[in-house]
Design a protein around this motif. Structure first.
Motif, short mmCIF file in Angstrom:
data_model
loop_
_atom_site.label_atom_id
_atom_site.label_comp_id
_atom_site.label_asym_id
_atom_site.label_seq_id
_atom_site.Cartn_x
_atom_site.Cartn_y
_atom_site.Cartn_z
N ASN A 529 0.88 -1.16 -0.13
CA ASN A 529 0.10 0.39 -0.02
C ASN A 529 0.68 0.79 -0.31
O ASN A 529 0.46 2.34 -0.39
N ASP A 530 2.29 0.98 -0.28
CA ASP A 530 3.36 2.13 0.29
C ASP A 530 3.48 2.91 -1.23
O ASP A 530 4.61 1.52 -1.83
N ARG A 531 3.29 3.93 -1.83
CA ARG A 531 3.04 3.91 -2.83
C ARG A 531 4.64 4.69 -3.22
O ARG A 531 4.98 4.56 -4.72
N PHE A 532 5.23 4.83 -2.01
CA PHE A 532 6.91 5.99 -2.22
C PHE A 532 7.95 4.66 -2.27
O PHE A 532 8.72 5.42 -2.65
N ARG A 533 6.82 3.24 -2.08
CA ARG A 533 7.99 2.35 -1.50
C ARG A 533 8.27 2.13 -2.56
O ARG A 533 7.43 1.05 -3.34
N THR A 534 9.68 1.46 -3.31
CA THR A 534 10.27 1.39 -4.42
C THR A 534 10.28 -0.05 -4.48
O THR A 534 9.50 -0.86 -5.27
N HIS A 535 10.81 -0.89 -3.59
CA HIS A 535 10.42 -2.54 -3.64
C HIS A 535 9.43 -2.73 -2.72
O HIS A 535 9.36 -2.42 -1.13
N ALA A 536 7.83 -2.95 -3.18
CA ALA A 536 7.01 -3.27 -1.94
C ALA A 536 6.42 -5.09 -2.60
O ALA A 536 6.76 -5.25 -3.30
N TYR A 537 6.50 -5.57 -1.54
CA TYR A 537 5.83 -6.99 -1.38
C TYR A 537 4.68 -7.38 -0.39
O TYR A 537 4.25 -6.44 1.14
N PHE A 538 4.31 -8.73 -0.41
CA PHE A 538 3.24 -9.14 0.48
C PHE A 538 3.33 -10.77 0.47
O PHE A 538 3.94 -11.40 -0.28
N LEU A 539 3.57 -11.00 1.60
CA LEU A 539 3.52 -12.29 1.87
C LEU A 539 2.22 -12.81 3.05
O LEU A 539 1.49 -12.12 3.70
N GLY A 540 1.11 -13.81 2.23
CA GLY A 540 -0.31 -14.76 2.38
C GLY A 540 0.18 -15.78 2.52
O GLY A 540 0.75 -16.53 2.23
N LEU A 541 0.01 -16.50 4.02
CA LEU A 541 -0.43 -17.99 3.81
C LEU A 541 -1.67 -18.32 5.06
O LEU A 541 -2.28 -17.23 5.90
N GLY A 542 -2.13 -19.26 4.06
CA GLY A 542 -3.44 -19.39 5.11
C GLY A 542 -2.93 -21.30 5.20
O GLY A 542 -2.73 -22.02 4.37
N LEU A 543 -3.61 -21.70 6.40
CA LEU A 543 -3.19 -22.82 7.13
C LEU A 543 -5.50 -23.66 7.55
O LEU A 543 -5.86 -23.16 7.64
N PHE A 564 -20.63 -38.05 12.01
CA PHE A 564 -21.45 -37.31 12.72
C PHE A 564 -22.19 -36.34 12.79
O PHE A 564 -22.61 -35.99 11.68
N LEU A 565 -23.42 -36.99 13.16
CA LEU A 565 -24.33 -36.97 13.85
C LEU A 565 -24.87 -37.00 12.73
O LEU A 565 -26.56 -36.59 11.74
N GLY A 566 -25.22 -38.51 11.88
CA GLY A 566 -25.17 -38.95 10.79
C GLY A 566 -24.80 -38.97 9.20
O GLY A 566 -25.74 -38.55 8.07
N LEU A 567 -23.98 -37.38 9.68
CA LEU A 567 -23.56 -36.73 8.50
C LEU A 567 -21.97 -37.05 7.89
O LEU A 567 -21.36 -37.79 8.85
N GLU A 568 -21.48 -37.26 6.47
CA GLU A 568 -21.24 -37.94 6.40
C GLU A 568 -19.10 -36.39 6.65
O GLU A 568 -19.79 -35.14 6.26
N TYR A 569 -18.08 -36.69 7.15
CA TYR A 569 -17.92 -35.56 7.31
C TYR A 569 -16.55 -35.97 6.94
O TYR A 569 -15.72 -36.74 6.07
N ALA A 570 -15.72 -34.17 6.33
CA ALA A 570 -14.92 -35.03 5.94
C ALA A 570 -12.96 -34.57 6.39
O ALA A 570 -13.23 -33.58 7.43
N GLN A 571 -12.29 -35.02 5.84
CA GLN A 571 -10.75 -34.77 6.79
C GLN A 571 -9.52 -34.84 6.03
O GLN A 571 -9.72 -35.67 4.99
N TYR A 572 -9.33 -33.48 5.94
CA TYR A 572 -8.49 -32.95 5.03
C TYR A 572 -7.12 -32.26 5.56
O TYR A 572 -7.40 -31.95 6.87
N GLY A 573 -5.50 -31.79 4.94
CA GLY A 573 -5.73 -30.60 5.61
C GLY A 573 -4.33 -29.88 4.40
O GLY A 573 -4.45 -31.02 3.34
N LYS A 574 -4.48 -28.51 3.95
CA LYS A 574 -4.67 -27.82 3.70
C LYS A 574 -3.50 -26.51 3.82
O LYS A 574 -3.82 -25.84 4.58
N ILE A 575 -3.17 -25.91 3.11
CA ILE A 575 -1.58 -24.90 2.78
C ILE A 575 -1.84 -23.74 1.43
O ILE A 575 -1.89 -24.32 0.23
N ASP A 576 -1.93 -22.60 1.56
CA ASP A 576 -1.90 -22.03 0.47
C ASP A 576 -0.71 -21.02 0.63
O ASP A 576 -0.69 -20.19 1.54
N LEU A 577 0.47 -19.94 -0.22
CA LEU A 577 1.56 -19.64 0.04
C LEU A 577 0.55 -18.65 -1.59
O LEU A 577 1.10 -18.67 -2.62
N ASP A 578 1.29 -17.40 -0.53
CA ASP A 578 0.95 -15.80 -1.90
C ASP A 578 1.71 -15.22 -2.03
O ASP A 578 1.77 -14.57 -0.94
#
Length: 764
Positions: A529-543, A564-578
């Motif tokens: 968001n700093d437009r006066f910065r020559t080198h700007a970056y963003f790091l996003g991590l989602g788990l 669970f309670l009569g419903l099929e439940y999902a089991q997984y792990g997920k990671i995002d890197l932006d």
């Protein structure tokens, strides 16, 4: 026009441009066009930081010459052509937008520049340095060569702090244990100024409210030894420094006005005292006990600008106040300390608001239609800074083109949700948080959504979450939801959709996982968001993890039936890197890049991710040369490209890279040139999607596209139009995936290969 024809005419166009951009004939008689200067630096000994010093000296070579593009003075040529009396509209327009005034040698003063070079070297400790220049004139152009002969620098032999009996002198002496001025360091005016600023900042934290770095003076004595080039440095306070500038201040009174207004009637105000702070308001607007938790300064403390700033930040982060002003008043007192009164003036935002947005949605898969979003907001709901957001959504889409087999396709989406954001930590036991930068918030959300995919199926979902969000500083944002529940019910499926599921067991399993219970975490570090910065970056991590707690309970209870309670439940792990990086050439030109990598791993009770958690590629915020959800997985290609094919084109892995050059055109209209690449893949082999599994040759399965864009940039609101074409198609046979012809004159080619995207906001 065929590409071959365009390439054959390119040299002719370039030659015409070179000839047309000659500026020599426009240079007035007796003038020389200044082409710039070069600097040669000579030293008597090896000098540390020479590159930095040379760069600083080169910045003194003024004025800067006219800019070139591909060796041509394009901007200067536009000025000359557009300044003529007979200039046409096009030349005047070019002069206004890109024209550049000529820089002549008559505007250059080499002797003055020599003086600046010597002065700058003396400020850096290189006393008795010398500089000279030589001017070269050739035809109608002039150039200057400067030479700087740098002497041996003077180095610090001893730092002496002149002292008195005052408390501030003892404070300064203690601070010098962490001084920037080490013995043997080179004399440097910038370092001396930085040291004064450091001392000033440290004294402010210790309560010296009226101190100023101009009260300090450094005096250098170079008469130690000319041969050794040493100097002594003396630090002292200037004479006639005001008394109130060198005494510490304490805070004696804290007043807080939770509902401040210049029209407020002082006679109707009541005062409530909490922890020696006076909360002054008429009708109860904000509970004093809760508001007190956001203020870090206390009565009896010494003045501290850091705690003052953080207290203001915390009050602003509540989200209820339009203005937060902290003002100090000096109090008269006869002792040796200064005394302050702190006044917090808090101006609330409008308590209730309603915002309605009517949108026209257009997607690259030829779906279009209206959408309506309504948001109701109630601030300070329970007089503790709580904010209630209620959102209602209505969207209708229909197929506007695509052939007889796609007629009548439509989609109806309804949504209703509510979020309650509480500006403090709500936990099973009391939590006395003291996050200094901003206040952690508790977020409780619930929502429901209805989706009817014209004649194929109906999807009902109910979701709820409980979590916390906070800003660690101005760049870092955290959000964690220890409770995240989602119940999905698929109904009213058509025979056509039942057949789609029957043909793809993995897809069928992803729709059968009706219950998702897990924990998720999001982290953002944003300096874009700093437009006066020559080198700007963003790091996003989602788990995102789901189903593990329920699975553990199943194993302990030895039930382990995947429900669970009569419903099929999902089991997984997920990671995002932006990852995003912006190189800001200047305030109007940017090279923006992004790299996204995401992977979801189904395990235990699941063979695939739930459908709503799977990745897709293509569309206005992805690889823009391909329609939304039309890429992959891997080299897979549906037998028939129709509205049903996108069900299969999702995956467990997503990898994308983007680069975009953004530049101004005129006023609010911006332009862009971009290239995107990416694809999705499956973790497990799926016979229904041949070529979809992730392999070691994944890089050879990337889809690549390029294009141009227009943006209407109205401050914080951007309307984006992108036109793109694929240049690498992953589902084609190996060796044939790169496109080698662009037949823009063919209507059928344009229909299949030109993808138009309309969106709000920048893609990254």
């Amino acid at each position: 026009m065929k590409t071959r024809g365009l390439i054959s005419t390119l040299p002719i166009l370039l030659l015409a441009l070179v000839l047309s951009c000659s500026v020599k004939k426009y240079i007035p008689e007796g003038e020389f066009l200044y082409t710039g200067a070069k600097l040669e630096v000579n030293t008597e000994e090896k000098t540390q930081g020479l590159d930095e010093i040379k760069e600083e000296l080169e910045d003194l070579l003024r004025p800067k010459p006219n800019k070139k593009f591909l060796g041509m003075y394009v901007k200067l040529w536009a000025h000359y052509k557009g300044s003529q009396d007979s200039a046409g509209f096009v030349n005047r327009f070019l002069n206004k937008k890109i024209g550049e005034e000529p820089v002549y040698f008559s505007q250059v003063d080499p002797s003055r520049t020599e003086e600046l070079i010597v002065n700058r070297l003396e400020n850096r400790g290189f006393f008795y340095s010398m500089s000279n220049s030589e001017v070269t004139r050739k035809k109608q152009y002039a150039h200057v060569n400067y030479t700087a002969n740098i002497s041996v620098p003077y180095r610090l032999s001893e730092l002496i702090v002149e002292r008195d009996s005052m408390e501030i002198d003892r404070e300064i002496i203690d601070m010098m244990q962490e001084t920037l001025l080490d013995s043997g360091s080179r004399f440097d005016l910038n370092t001396l100024n930085a040291e004064r600023v450091r001392i000033d900042s440290t004294l402010k934290v210790k309560g010296y409210y009226n101190f100023n770095n101009d009260f300090l003076i450094f005096e250098a004595d170079t008469n130690i030894s000319d041969s050794l080039r040493l100097f002594k440095l003396y630090l002292r306070l200037k004479k006639n420094v005001p008394t109130n500038g060198i005494i510490p201040y304490t805070i004696d009174t804290i007043n807080v006005f939770p509902n401040y207004s210049i029209d407020e009637d002082g006679e109707k105000l009541d005062t409530t005292v909490v922890d020696d702070k006076n909360f002054i308001q008429g009708n109860l607007v904000f509970k004093p006990k809760l508001l007190n938790e956001y203020i870090l300064i206390e009565n009896g403390q010494r003045y501290d600008p850091k705690l003052s700033r953080l207290s203001s930040n915390r009050l602003s982060s509540i989200g209820n106040y339009k203005f937060v002003n902290l003002r100090y008043e000096e109090l008269a007192n006869s002792d040796s300390l200064g005394h302050l009164k702190a006044n917090f003036y808090l101006s609330p935002m409008t308590k209730r608001s309603v915002r309605a947005e009517l949108l026209a949605v257009s997607k690259s898969n030829n779906f279009a239609g209206p959408a309506l979003n309504i948001v109701y907001r109630n601030r300070n709901l329970f007089k503790g800074g709580e904010t209630l957001n209620v959102t209602a959504q209505v969207g209708y889409e229909f197929q506007v083109a695509g052939g007889a087999d796609r007629k009548g396709l439509q989609s109806l989406q309804l949504g209703l949700g509510a979020d309650l954001i509480i500006p403090r930590v709500i936990f099973f036991v009391p939590v006395n948080e003291k996050f200094s930068y901003s206040v952690p918030k508790t977020k409780i959300g619930i929502g429901t959504e209805y989706l009817s995919r014209g004649g194929l199926y109906t999807l009902n979902s109910l979701s709820t979450n409980f979590g916390y969000l906070w800003n660690a500083n101005q760049y870092a944002y955290h959000e964690i939801n220890p409770i995240s529940l989602n119940v999905v019910n698929l109904s009213n499926t058509s025979p056509e959709f039942d057949q789609i599921l029957a043909d793809n067991p993995f897809l069928q399993r992803s729709f059968e996982q009706n219950f998702i219970a897990g924990i998720n975490y999001t982290f953002h570090y944003n300096k874009l968001n700093d437009r006066f910065r020559t080198h700007a970056y963003f790091l996003g991590l989602g788990l995102d993890f789901a189903g593990n707690t329920i699975h553990l309970i199943d194993q302990i209870s030895k039930k382990d039936d995947g429900k669970f309670l009569g419903l099929e439940y999902a089991q997984y792990g997920k990671i995002d890197l932006d990852l995003r990086y912006h190189f800001n050439i200047d305030k109007d030109q940017t090279i923006a890049t992004r790299l996204f990598a995401g992977m979801g791993m189904p395990f235990g009770n699941s063979q695939s991710l739930p459908y709503i958690k799977q990745y897709f590629s293509g569309g206005p915020n992805s690889v823009r040369a391909f329609r939304i959800r039309s890429i992959g997985p891997g080299t897979y290609r549906p037998d028939d490209f129709d509205v049903n094919s996108y069900f299969d084109q999702t995956g467990d892995i997503r990898f994308e890279g983007n680069i975009e050059y953004r530049f101004p055109i005129v006023s609010l209209l911006k332009g862009a040139l971009f290239m995107d690449a990416g694809n999705i893949w499956l973790i497990n082999e799926n016979e229904a999607l041949p070529g979809g599994k992730f392999t070691s040759s994944w890089w050879d399965e990337l889809a690549v596209g390029t294009g141009v864009g227009l943006r209407v940039d109205i401050q914080f609101f951007v309307i984006r139009f992108d036109l793109a074409t694929p240049i690498r198609i992953p589902y084609l046979p190996e060796g044939e995936r790169w496109s080698n012809s662009f037949d823009f004159g063919s209507k059928s080619w344009r229909k299949e290969n030109l993808i138009f995207n309309f969106a709000i906001g920048y893609p990254f």
